[in-house]
Design a protein around this motif. Structure first.
Motif, PDB file in Angstrom:
ATOM      1  N   ASN A 286       0.838  -1.198   0.000  1.00 29.76           N
ATOM      2  CA  ASN A 286       0.000   0.000   0.000  1.00 29.76           C
ATOM      3  C   ASN A 286       0.879   1.258   0.000  1.00 29.76           C
ATOM      4  O   ASN A 286       1.995   1.264   0.507  1.00 29.76           O
ATOM      5  N   GLY A 287       0.318   2.308  -0.568  1.00 32.37           N
ATOM      6  CA  GLY A 287       0.995   3.587  -0.543  1.00 32.37           C
ATOM      7  C   GLY A 287       2.052   3.781  -1.609  1.00 32.37           C
ATOM      8  O   GLY A 287       2.834   4.732  -1.542  1.00 32.37           O
TER       9      GLY A 287
ATOM     10  N   ASP B 192       1.378   4.041  -4.978  1.00 32.13           N
ATOM     11  CA  ASP B 192       0.861   4.661  -6.200  1.00 32.13           C
ATOM     12  C   ASP B 192       1.644   5.921  -6.574  1.00 32.13           C
ATOM     13  O   ASP B 192       2.033   6.110  -7.730  1.00 32.13           O
TER      14      ASP B 192
ATOM     15  N   THR C  34      -3.118  -4.780 -10.527  1.00 32.94           N
ATOM     16  CA  THR C  34      -3.511  -4.685  -9.115  1.00 32.94           C
ATOM     17  C   THR C  34      -4.346  -5.878  -8.673  1.00 32.94           C
ATOM     18  O   THR C  34      -4.521  -6.113  -7.483  1.00 32.94           O
TER      19      THR C  34
END
Length: 940
Positions: free
Chosen positions: A387-388, A390, A426
């Motif tokens: 996560n995080g 992008d 994803t």
């Protein structure tokens, strides 16, 4: 449409591979190579051709160097002189066996050419055990991947047989069976070792590291990646060490590490990415080490959090390069270069540094190492997709991967291309590609770059580039860019590769591109259809993604009429049937490509009105039997596609009867029983296949006797409109037979059909439900009902009068829903064609034009026009209106049947009857007008 993406980078260790070509076959003395015109390029040369035998030896050797091993062997077998040239030592300094099966026998065959072998790449633990038979004692570099099962014994033997090794790399897959003992043996045997990279070792004890320090005085680079435990203090004793990576390793004592490593006199660069390193340890290393220039700490959560609170930390790293997720990598490297007097643009730093540093070996070594560790870290980040990330990918990650694709190091190129393939995905199960990431690749010039990479002569690079193109092409904008840049031709060519992995990834690219209607013709024009069909014929043995991708692409292409014809001409029907017949359905992957094969056959059979593929599929030996058997699969997707194929095939009269002979009635009834809680798609296709089979009265009776009525009624009660249509269609056909009509009543079908007739959101479902009810209560069933229950042993009692009243009430209500009182009033008082045309437009059910009735069915509606029930007369006239409206697919056919049956007289009587309902009278007048239209059209 369907598509597929790939995220995993490791191949299955038992994946079937192609054997390396045997020794060059005995060749003739003279070379005779056919030219396109059919003549030979003989010794005459001249304007007619080229005398290939006159080429200088050096030129021929250069040609050989551009070929893969199979093509090299084929060319060498042309004549004896080329056979000798094909064995030139310069052609055998490097060997890549990753795409090939290498067992002791094959290795022994190659041994005669490996005396001068310096560089070797292999795949899998089995290949590792066979490498000793190559007799390549002068080997300098060895790299193996997918070696999860390699043992201490195998690795120790490899080290003992190749004492001249300077570089040994095993990974990136974890080598869980390797221990410190193997590391110690490597140190004692390979004393010239300069580089050692190992992945996934559980423990690296001090004894093993001390052995490296003692026996390998030239060891400049050491990488223990993703290891469980490392003696960080012992690493400080490897005095010649310049480059160290412990990325992904756990349980490191950072206070000890920073103290020990900072004392190394030659240490230039350290990689601690994906570890729990602290900010204090990083600062201690950077400040305490006099030689350390570069520290990479990508994706280190603890470090990043602590660093964000330390405002003075940046000043302590001045003159040194710190790479982290929060830093700009290209900007940092450019600044690092500036400190050495080199000016370079940030955006092109990884593309230009080689030309700048041609004489600066120290900086060149740093950049080569930096490319390697960055490609590794970025790939790992893409695989884990934390996560995080992008912002990182959009800001610089995509551009970094594209820069690394241009590297001169082949393994860096491959990892960067794989990273591009993976980071955009994803959700691989649902083929979800993040649009912003895919478009970031495109906007940074990634498409032409990847396509150029796909043209590489290195098959490993080809496969990874093709994988990236395939995944990116899930995005429609990227797919268009790929097509515009000539990517379809490139992928079609790669699909012809003799390397299975390359062909598989190229087929995946064609699969995703074939989703777009605008790309189908281009794929066919590029020879993609033939290439995909050949893949199925070529790789029929074993289980592999190549079959899934080829079948999936053909399934998408088969939905296009012209492409479906080309598939049939290329032998695609036989290929897909062979795949469906011969595959042993055992695992998940087999089920997936069986589903695609069945879908392809279903799509091929869907063009019955425009080509002969429907009949061709049915006539292919074993096709119908295979599809019937697939309806019993444990995989719902396979059952759904098989039922869909049988549904489409049942539109052909011969196929319909052949399916029944192959056990299709029993299989589909069983499937309908079993899919009460299944997906809407399976329910629709199961009912649809029974609908198609029930067109034949013999099949209709058989379906009733097999118990097909009850599951169809159950499906009619579902909430899905598509299922409503197919279930209503099947029950409509079944109700034509009086015995089946009685079964429907006894099984509680009247309330189900009444519900459809009044409440379904599908006009077609309501129409066919009304027609089924009309069949059931037009009087034909009365004699059967008097004899008794049609169901053997049944004790069900039914209130037939009540069921009839309910049915007629809702049939009448259904017809009235298409009756606009004002429009009908005008039509009733006027003979003007415009008034009737307005009624027809109001009453028309567009999809009803696809329904085709037999002479017996048309005759039944004619008889229904004379029925005492005004409701049934109105229903019959309404139905005939739908069947004869000009523009309907089978309107002319129905008009011809009505003319032959003398329906005009009955229709005129209905139109003129004073006791007939206005709906029946006006619909009869419209049908008469339709008959006149078709009669005039036939005459012209």
């Amino acid at each position: 449409m369907s598509r597929r993406v790939r995220r995993r980078t490791a191949q299955s260790r038992d994946k079937e591979k192609v054997a390396v070509s045997p020794p060059y076959a005995e060749a003739p003395d003279h070379c005779e190579i056919p030219r396109p015109g059919g003549c030979c390029f003989g010794g005459g040369g001249g304007a007619a051709g080229v005398d290939w035998t006159a080429l200088p030896d050096d030129t021929v050797v250069q040609i050989f160097s551009r070929l893969n091993y199979r093509d090299r062997a084929s060319l060498a077998s042309t004549c004896r002189s080329w056979r000798l040239l094909g064995s030139s030592p310069s052609l055998w300094t490097s060997l890549d066996l990753r795409a090939h099966r290498c067992d002791p026998d094959i290795a022994a065959v190659l041994a005669g050419r490996c005396a001068h072998l310096r560089r070797l790449r292999f795949h899998g633990s089995a290949s590792a055990s066979a490498l000793i038979y190559l007799q390549a004692r002068g080997l300098r570099e060895m790299a193996g991947d997918c070696c999860c099962e390699i043992t201490d014994a195998s690795l120790s033997v490899l080290a003992a047989r190749h004492e001249a090794l300077e570089s040994l790399q095993i990974g990136p897959d974890p080598c869980m069976r390797i221990t410190s003992d193997a590391v110690r043996h490597i140190a004692m045997c390979c004393t010239r070792l300069r580089r050692l990279r190992l992945s996934g070792i559980r423990e690296v004890h001090g004894e093993a590291i001390n052995a490296l320090a003692k026996h390998c005085p030239q060891l400049a680079e050491l990488a223990f990646l993703d290891c469980g435990l490392i003696d960080e203090g012992a690493l400080g004793k490897v005095v010649p060490l310049r480059f160290l990576s412990v990325a992904g390793s756990r349980n490191l004592k950072w206070s000890t590490a920073s103290l020990s490593w900072s004392s190394l006199p030659s240490l230039v660069a350290v990689d601690v990415s994906r570890t729990d390193v602290s900010a204090s340890a990083v600062l201690r290393l950077l400040s305490a080490s006099k030689t350390l220039k570069v520290l990479c700490a990508l994706n280190c959560a603890v470090f990043e959090e602590e660093w964000s609170y330390n405002s003075t930390a940046c000043r302590k790293t001045k003159g040194k390069l710190l790479l982290a997720q929060f830093s700009n990598v290209c900007s940092g490297v450019a600044s690092f270069f500036k400190g050495y007097g080199y000016v370079v643009r940030e955006q092109s730093i990884f593309a230009e540094w080689r030309s700048l540093l041609s004489e600066d070996k120290n900086l060149s070594d740093i950049m080569n190492w930096l490319e390697w560790i960055l490609s590794h870290s970025l790939l790992r980040a893409a695989e884990s997709n934390p996560n995080g990330m992008d912002g990182f990918w959009l800001r610089q990650g995509a551009a970094l991967l594209l820069s690394l694709v241009k590297s001169f190091q082949e393994d860096v190129q491959e990892r960067a291309a794989t990273g591009l393939a993976i980071f955009v995905v994803t959700d691989d199960e649902n083929a979800t590609v993040e649009p912003a990431r895919a478009e970031a690749v495109m906007q940074n010039g990634g498409i032409p770059l990847l396509l150029e990479l796909a043209r590489s002569s290195q098959e490993g690079v080809q496969s990874e580039a093709a994988k990236a193109i395939a995944n990116l092409s899930v995005n429609s904008k990227v797919a268009k860019a790929v097509a515009d840049e000539g990517g379809i031709h490139i992928l079609a060519n790669l699909a012809r590769s003799s390397n299975r992995v390359v062909a598989e990834e190229a087929a995946g690219g064609l699969w995703n591109l074939s989703v777009g209607e605008e790309h189908k013709a281009a794929i066919a024009d590029a020879g993609g259809v033939k290439a995909l069909v050949n893949l199925i014929f070529k790789w029929t043995s074993g289980v592999d993604g190549v079959l899934e991708r080829a079948a999936g692409a053909l399934a998408n292409l088969a939905a296009d009429d012209k492409c479906s014809v080309e598939i049939a001409m290329a032998g695609g029907v036989r290929a897909l049937v062979t795949l469906a017949r011969t595959c042993k359905v055992e695992g998940v992957q087999e089920q997936v490509f069986l589903s695609q094969a069945a879908r392809a056959l279903a799509n091929l059979a869907a063009h019955g009105d425009s080509n002969s593929n429907n009949a061709a599929v049915g006539q292919e030996e074993g096709a119908l039997e295979a599809l019937v058997q697939l309806t019993f699969s444990q995989n719902e997707g396979v059952r759904q596609e098989a039922a869909g194929a049988l549904w489409n095939l049942s539109f052909d009269d011969r196929n319909r009867e052949a399916i029944a002979l192959a056990g299709g009635v029993e299989a589909l009834v069983a499937l309908a029983h079993a899919c009460a809680n299944a997906s809407q798609g399976l329910q629709e296709r199961a009912a649809g296949a029974l609908w198609g089979l029930s067109v034949s009265e013999a099949n209709s009776i058989a379906i009733g006797r097999e118990g097909g009525v009850a599951p169809l009624i159950a499906l009619a009660r579902t909430d899905a409109e598509d299922v409503h249509e197919t279930a209503a269609g099947a029950l409509w056909n079944l109700a034509f037979n009086s015995g089946n009509a009685l079964r429907i009543i006894e099984e509680g079908g009247v309330p189900a059909l009444v519900h459809l007739c009044s409440s379904s959101g599908s006009k077609m479902a309501r129409f066919m439900a009304a027609l089924a009810l009309a069949y059931m209560f037009d009087g034909r069933m009365d004699e059967v009902a008097l004899v008794g229950s049609s169901l053997e042993g049944s004790s069900k009692s039914v209130n037939f009068d009540g069921a009839r009243r309910m049915a007629l009430k809702h049939i009448e209500a259904f017809v009235l829903t298409f009756s606009d009182p004002q429009v009908f009033s005008v039509a009733a008082s006027s003979s003007a064609p415009a008034a009737l045309a307005q009624v027809a437009d109001t009453a028309r059910i567009q999809e009803a034009g696809h329904l085709r009735c037999s002479a017996a069915e048309i005759g039944r509606y004619i008889a229904m026009l004379r029925n005492p029930s005004s409701v049934l007369r109105a229903c019959a006239a309404f139905a005939l209106l739908q069947f004869t409206i000009p523009g309907g697919r089978h309107a002319a056919h129905h008009a011809s049947l009505l003319q032959k049956a003398g329906a005009a007289r009955v229709l005129r009587a209905t139109a003129a009857a004073t006791t007939a309902p206005v709906e029946a009278k006006i619909c009869a007048r419209i049908v008469l007008r339709n008959l006149e239209h078709h009669q005039l059209e036939a005459a012209t």
